[in-house]
Design an enzyme around this catalytic site. Sequence first.
Site, short mmCIF file in Angstrom:
data_model
loop_
_atom_site.label_atom_id
_atom_site.label_comp_id
_atom_site.label_asym_id
_atom_site.label_seq_id
_atom_site.Cartn_x
_atom_site.Cartn_y
_atom_site.Cartn_z
N ARG A 1 0.76 -1.02 0.04
CA ARG A 1 -0.02 0.20 0.02
C ARG A 1 0.87 1.21 0.00
NH1 ARG A 1 -4.02 2.64 4.47
NH2 ARG A 1 -4.81 4.19 3.09
N HIS A 2 0.54 2.26 -0.80
CA HIS A 2 1.29 3.31 -1.00
C HIS A 2 1.45 4.12 0.39
CE1 HIS A 2 -2.17 5.81 -0.20
NE2 HIS A 2 -3.00 5.19 -1.07
N GLY A 3 2.48 5.01 0.64
CA GLY A 3 2.57 5.90 1.81
C GLY A 3 1.18 6.79 2.17
N GLN A 4 1.21 7.19 3.45
CA GLN A 4 0.15 8.27 4.00
C GLN A 4 0.28 9.32 2.72
OE1 GLN A 4 0.70 11.06 7.00
NE2 GLN A 4 -0.77 9.73 8.26
N ASN B 1 -5.55 10.87 3.12
CA ASN B 1 -5.64 9.64 4.28
C ASN B 1 -5.47 10.51 5.67
OD1 ASN B 1 -2.98 7.44 2.53
ND2 ASN B 1 -5.28 7.58 2.56
N GLY C 1 -9.71 7.31 -3.97
CA GLY C 1 -10.12 6.70 -5.33
C GLY C 1 -9.24 6.92 -6.53
N ARG D 1 0.31 8.89 -6.01
CA ARG D 1 1.02 8.46 -4.76
C ARG D 1 1.72 6.91 -4.56
NH1 ARG D 1 -4.81 8.34 -5.35
NH2 ARG D 1 -5.65 6.70 -4.32
N GLU E 1 -6.86 2.41 -7.43
CA GLU E 1 -7.78 1.91 -6.62
C GLU E 1 -9.26 1.92 -7.11
OE1 GLU E 1 -8.90 0.94 -3.88
OE2 GLU E 1 -8.14 2.00 -2.34
N TYR F 1 -14.36 6.04 -7.03
CA TYR F 1 -15.65 6.47 -6.18
C TYR F 1 -16.30 7.53 -6.61
CZ TYR F 1 -12.54 3.95 -2.49
OH TYR F 1 -11.78 3.13 -1.87
N LYS G 1 -14.91 10.05 4.67
CA LYS G 1 -15.32 8.68 4.44
C LYS G 1 -16.61 8.32 5.44
CE LYS G 1 -10.73 6.37 3.89
NZ LYS G 1 -9.66 5.72 4.07
#
Length: 220
Positions: free
Chosen positions: A9-12, A16, A23, A59, A87, A90, A98
Amino acid sequence: MTAHVYLVRHGQTLYNLMNKMQGWSDTPLTDAGIAGARQTGQWLRTVHFDGVYSSDLGRAAKTCQLILEENLTTDPAAQVQLPAFREQNYGYFEGMDKQLAWRLTGAQLGMTTLKEIVTVKSFDAAKDLMKAADPYHLAEDHTEYWQRVDAGFDRLRVDYHRGNILVVTHSNTIASLVDRFSSINVLADYPKNGSVTRLSLTDDGLTVDYYNRTGADQEY
């Protein structure tokens, strides 16, 4: 054939940090996200990757670059960006808080959270509900989503019959894959930024070797 696919998973990112739906939209890595990506690179520094892929979203592409800068055995120029590993789209809900997004998505069934929707229905149902709730119908339903992601893995099967493949991607994509191909309860431990999940890829399908590992004391 058996190849090992290292899903990271990509970094923050800024979204996030702000708890927003991301998305296909994109925000930059935070300072913590950059540091976290380099840390993941340190965990994987001795793993030679025969193939290197990332989502084409900034990202993920940046995270992949940072990981490769720490790797001792893989050419940094090996990275290939593929939209297949993006991703979930959305749609209308991109950039939305969220909690609000999932409350609006689940309202048609009287549900208010992703956890509730997935527990009662499924991850695929959550995708379909979001598409139905999107006034512009831009969000991906589960059929559209899996056609795209499966095409990415079909490419890996063609390009690599063995060895190690790095794929830097996104949380819901990792969670959806692990939910589909294992019995792991991903809702109890959602993919962390910079986490490593390893899949075994064969001609017949995918199996999950391990999920959501973080830390220098883990085996990769």
